[in-house]
Write a protein that holds these residues in place. Structure first.
Motif, short mmCIF file in Angstrom:
data_model
loop_
_atom_site.label_atom_id
_atom_site.label_comp_id
_atom_site.label_asym_id
_atom_site.label_seq_id
_atom_site.Cartn_x
_atom_site.Cartn_y
_atom_site.Cartn_z
N PRO A 119 64.22 -43.61 -14.76
CA PRO A 119 64.99 -44.93 -14.14
C PRO A 119 65.13 -46.09 -14.77
O PRO A 119 66.01 -46.68 -14.52
CB PRO A 119 63.83 -44.51 -12.86
N LEU A 120 64.75 -46.14 -15.34
CA LEU A 120 64.73 -47.54 -16.35
C LEU A 120 65.61 -47.94 -17.30
O LEU A 120 65.77 -49.11 -17.90
CB LEU A 120 62.45 -47.92 -17.11
N GLY A 121 65.41 -46.32 -18.04
CA GLY A 121 66.15 -46.15 -18.97
C GLY A 121 67.93 -46.17 -18.49
O GLY A 121 68.69 -46.19 -19.54
N ALA A 122 67.74 -45.36 -17.82
CA ALA A 122 69.20 -45.36 -17.04
C ALA A 122 69.75 -45.70 -15.23
O ALA A 122 69.73 -44.50 -14.36
CB ALA A 122 69.51 -43.28 -17.40
N ALA A 123 68.82 -46.24 -15.43
CA ALA A 123 68.99 -46.89 -13.92
C ALA A 123 70.72 -46.76 -13.23
O ALA A 123 70.47 -46.04 -12.38
CB ALA A 123 69.18 -48.60 -14.08
N LEU A 141 59.80 -40.03 -10.61
CA LEU A 141 58.17 -39.40 -10.95
C LEU A 141 58.02 -40.63 -11.92
O LEU A 141 56.62 -41.34 -12.11
CB LEU A 141 57.58 -38.93 -11.08
N GLU A 142 58.60 -41.31 -12.90
CA GLU A 142 58.07 -42.39 -14.13
C GLU A 142 57.30 -43.67 -12.94
O GLU A 142 57.12 -44.48 -13.47
CB GLU A 142 59.40 -42.52 -14.59
N LEU A 169 53.71 -38.80 -15.85
CA LEU A 169 54.11 -39.84 -17.67
C LEU A 169 52.35 -39.92 -18.72
O LEU A 169 52.37 -39.50 -19.62
CB LEU A 169 53.98 -41.46 -17.58
N SER A 170 51.55 -39.91 -17.81
CA SER A 170 50.14 -39.72 -17.94
C SER A 170 49.87 -38.03 -18.63
O SER A 170 49.35 -37.84 -20.05
CB SER A 170 48.48 -39.86 -17.83
N SER A 171 50.91 -36.87 -17.57
CA SER A 171 50.06 -35.74 -18.29
C SER A 171 50.69 -35.61 -19.15
O SER A 171 50.37 -34.67 -19.88
CB SER A 171 49.94 -34.96 -16.72
N MET A 172 51.95 -35.68 -19.38
CA MET A 172 53.06 -34.98 -20.62
C MET A 172 52.73 -36.01 -21.95
O MET A 172 52.73 -35.31 -22.70
CB MET A 172 53.98 -35.65 -19.50
N ALA A 173 52.27 -37.29 -21.31
CA ALA A 173 51.40 -37.75 -22.60
C ALA A 173 50.61 -37.18 -23.67
O ALA A 173 50.07 -37.32 -24.15
CB ALA A 173 51.20 -39.18 -22.64
N ALA A 222 53.90 -46.68 -29.51
CA ALA A 222 54.08 -47.92 -29.14
C ALA A 222 55.37 -47.60 -28.18
O ALA A 222 56.42 -47.72 -28.61
CB ALA A 222 54.11 -48.76 -29.50
N ALA A 223 55.38 -47.58 -26.99
CA ALA A 223 56.16 -48.05 -26.36
C ALA A 223 56.61 -49.09 -24.92
O ALA A 223 55.47 -49.03 -24.40
CB ALA A 223 56.80 -46.56 -25.65
N ILE A 224 57.81 -49.31 -25.49
CA ILE A 224 57.86 -50.60 -23.94
C ILE A 224 58.98 -49.96 -22.83
O ILE A 224 59.43 -49.93 -23.06
CB ILE A 224 58.19 -52.13 -24.40
N PRO A 225 58.37 -49.72 -21.70
CA PRO A 225 59.08 -48.96 -20.80
C PRO A 225 60.58 -49.78 -20.44
O PRO A 225 60.72 -50.87 -20.43
CB PRO A 225 58.32 -49.10 -19.18
N GLY A 226 61.84 -48.84 -20.42
CA GLY A 226 63.11 -49.27 -20.43
C GLY A 226 63.42 -50.43 -21.33
O GLY A 226 65.01 -51.10 -21.42
N ARG A 227 62.74 -50.59 -22.45
CA ARG A 227 63.26 -51.56 -23.69
C ARG A 227 62.71 -50.12 -25.46
O ARG A 227 62.75 -48.95 -25.08
CB ARG A 227 61.73 -52.23 -24.15
N PRO A 228 64.13 -50.50 -25.48
CA PRO A 228 63.40 -50.14 -27.17
C PRO A 228 62.76 -50.53 -27.71
O PRO A 228 61.30 -51.63 -27.85
CB PRO A 228 64.55 -51.04 -27.91
N SER A 229 61.89 -49.11 -28.61
CA SER A 229 60.65 -48.87 -28.95
C SER A 229 60.62 -50.78 -30.50
O SER A 229 61.58 -50.09 -30.85
CB SER A 229 60.23 -47.26 -29.71
N PRO A 230 59.28 -50.92 -29.93
CA PRO A 230 59.20 -51.76 -31.31
C PRO A 230 58.22 -51.02 -32.87
O PRO A 230 58.34 -50.24 -33.20
CB PRO A 230 57.40 -52.89 -30.83
N LEU A 231 59.46 -51.84 -33.60
CA LEU A 231 59.32 -51.44 -34.82
C LEU A 231 57.65 -51.38 -35.50
O LEU A 231 57.28 -52.74 -35.89
CB LEU A 231 60.28 -51.85 -36.02
N LEU A 232 57.27 -50.84 -36.12
CA LEU A 232 56.10 -51.74 -36.66
C LEU A 232 56.24 -50.33 -38.47
O LEU A 232 55.35 -51.39 -38.64
CB LEU A 232 54.94 -50.12 -35.55
#
Lengths: 389, 389
Positions: free
Chosen positions: A108-112, A128-129, A143-147, A270-280
């Motif tokens: 939902p947050l990535g494909a509203a 379910l997210e 999200l927890s179980s799949m993680a 490292a993921a932030i919901p609905g946002r591009p992943s931070p470059l680490l």
């Protein structure tokens, strides 16, 4: 009432939303006069190791015809509904019925936008997210179980590619030193990666912007890496990591590169919901790693934590193997489906009373997870993203 | 004297016979007046994670021209010489010099004909598979060191394919039961497979025709499977398993099938030197296994312990994934090369005195391992196989 389990259509998806062992838990939500019947599309569980006969043994009807299954069902269970299955998921869109309940992941947050499309079909969508991160809802948190699965599998992927063994072995042919594993991001996936790497005998360290996870990391036998970034509060109210300033990020990347250079394996989560992943992990940092080192980037779906990650590819750059799997839970489909099914069954127990649907919006879990109903996008966060009032 | 390390030419081989860290151990076999110089072919260590520069830092000369390297060397080190590299290995044959010492694996019991060809070139061949299984020679035993790698990797391969997780996990989404692993053949590879499966959290059991390994299996936390076969002495004087009678084999396969049917993973490691692998898992037994189960057949090179194994392939039959890797040590090339190099360096210490070759045939290790010298096949077992007196 009829609950139907659809065969997944997302390319490569091997999970199924309901496994035979969890069927009775849902059936018993019905009564003698209001039974809950379960229907499964032919072959839905096959890639996860569940044959049609295993469902039949639990009193499930197996249906060949997807269209009529969509027609009959009051509730549809999927692993990936539109949003989490952008292309193939579209073909079901016109078959959904008004007030049909759809339960699945929908990004939902990535494909509203897709949520809006579903809302316009007048379906009742539980994405379910959106399950809130509260204690009572842990048992429904996909999200927890799949993680959990992804974190374990990330280490198996790394062990598969690493030109070394993980454990320390003292043999007649000399001593093999243990692999050094660096986990970036100590959420559920990161913690499970640490636990798995430790099981296999590696030496592990982990980094997270949230100092509160130090104790969890250390309780798994890993070292907690502290960087000097001058951050303040780094966790949002949902328990997810907040974004850093640009200056903090530069400092962070430099210090992470020093550690990565000493390690055999980096697992980035490292993921932030609905946002591009931070470059680490920059290209520079990759170049400083020893030849044969392995990076498994669990943030690959939204761009990755490593600058050189390619989604769904394994590439070798500067002698380092970089894996960017975007659907690891599907690579352990039997256990992943079992956990997913448990999550869904627990949510269904909230939604079904005496064999009847009862969507009680006073319940925080139901209210938060409900993404669309009665032609409207329901969730406030989604409405914001879509510019709705 | 000059010792040269050749780049491997066997398809897919990633190991190298000498790693930079072991170089000093060989250099110190020389003296000021009789130095031991080491030469390495360009790129020999690359696939194992060792760059040419890493060798140079140890005082090794890196050579581009294989022909002149073969010309210059007194001793040649290889992982696979002719016999263990039937096709590509042939191209070096005419470049070998009289009395040049060749050290490598050569599959002497499987490819005795190649040993004869090498003998005819008048090289002095040490075939490392012939290292005697005595305590003093353990540090040179490449079969053991490579079996260690193979046993570990077999479990990683299984974990990669299994649709389940190995460890028991108690999560908010229910309990995942541990994977059940069955190891057939508890030699070095089998024992390492048990140890690795246990590390990852599996429940393990193991079978071996030699009851003497019961204690070793149990010390790793696995269950020792006893079958009712009426066998007598089952171990030959070299510590390898002896062959069973046909009747015993039928009984054995029936009872093994019962156990395999209850397991998620079977790792088969039963090999008899120079002979086809015994059949342990029939097609019938595979059919009885649950969909999604995995067989990793380490005996694939000589036909496999499973009836459906295809060498170097991963196939799915009756819903069971069957992997037949024939060169797993090459998939952990860094550690495998390190162990191999240690084995070779220890043997070299027996062969080089004060910087000079000194092949002392009174030494059991040297005598047993010497496969060809002075134009003759030397080893009695090989001479028997070749019908020589």
């Amino acid at each position: 009432m009829k609950i139907a389990v659809l065969r997944e259509t997302f390319p490569g998806e091997r999970r199924v939303a309901l496994v035979p062992a969890v069927v009775p838990q849902i059936q018993k939500l019905g009564t003698d006069t209001q039974p809950v019947e379960i229907l499964v599309e032919t072959g839905a569980g096959e890639a996860a190791g569940f044959t049609d006969d295993m469902y039949r043994e639990r009193g499930v009807e197996v249906w060949d015809d997807r269209k009529s299954l969509l027609e009959k069902a009051d509730v549809l269970l999927q692993v990936r509904t539109l949003g989490a299955n952008q292309e193939a998921g579209r073909s079901d869109l016109d078959s959904f019925k008004r007030d049909q309940v759809l339960i699945g992941t929908a990004d939902p947050l990535g494909a509203a936008g897709s949520i809006k499309e579903l809302a316009e079909k007048n379906v009742t969508l539980f994405a379910l997210e959106l399950i809130p991160r509260i204690t009572r809802a842990q048992s429904m948190d996909v999200l927890s179980s799949m993680a959990t699965i992804a974190g374990y599998k990330a280490v198996i992927v790394a062990a598969n590619h690493l030109p070394k063994l993980f454990p320390m072995l003292m043999t007649a042919a000399g001593t093999l030193t243990p692999a050094k594993v660096f986990v970036l991001g100590a959420g559920v996936a990161g913690l499970q990666a640490i636990a798995t790497a430790k099981r296999l005998g590696a030496v592990a360290q982990a980094y997270d912007v949230r100092p509160v996870v130090k104790e969890q990391i250390e309780s798994l036998g890993a070292k907690f890496v502290e960087l000097n970034l001058d951050t303040g509060d780094t966790e949002d109210k949902g328990g997810y990591a907040k974004a850093l300033t640009e200056e903090q990020q530069v400092k962070q990347r430099e210090q992470l590169a020093d550690i990565a250079a000493e390690c055999d394996v980096c697992i980035t989560t490292a993921a932030i919901p609905g946002r591009p992943s931070p470059l680490l992990i920059t290209e520079d940092a990759v170049q400083r790693m020893a030849p044969g080192s392995v990076i498994v980037d669990l943030a690959a779906e939204r761009g990755g934590n490593c600058e050189l990650t390619e989604a769904d590819q394994t590439v070798v750059k500067h002698g380092v193997t970089i894996c960017g799997p975007t659907n690891l839970p599907s690579d352990a489909p039997q256990h992943a489906s079992q956990m997913y099914a448990k999550n869904v069954a627990t949510l269904l127990a909230l939604l079904i009373k005496e064999g009847q649907l009862d969507i009680d919006l006073k319940d925080e879990v139901i209210r938060d997870t409900l993404a669309a109903k009665d032609g409207q996008v329901q969730n406030d966060r989604l409405r914001d993203m879509l510019g709705m009032e």
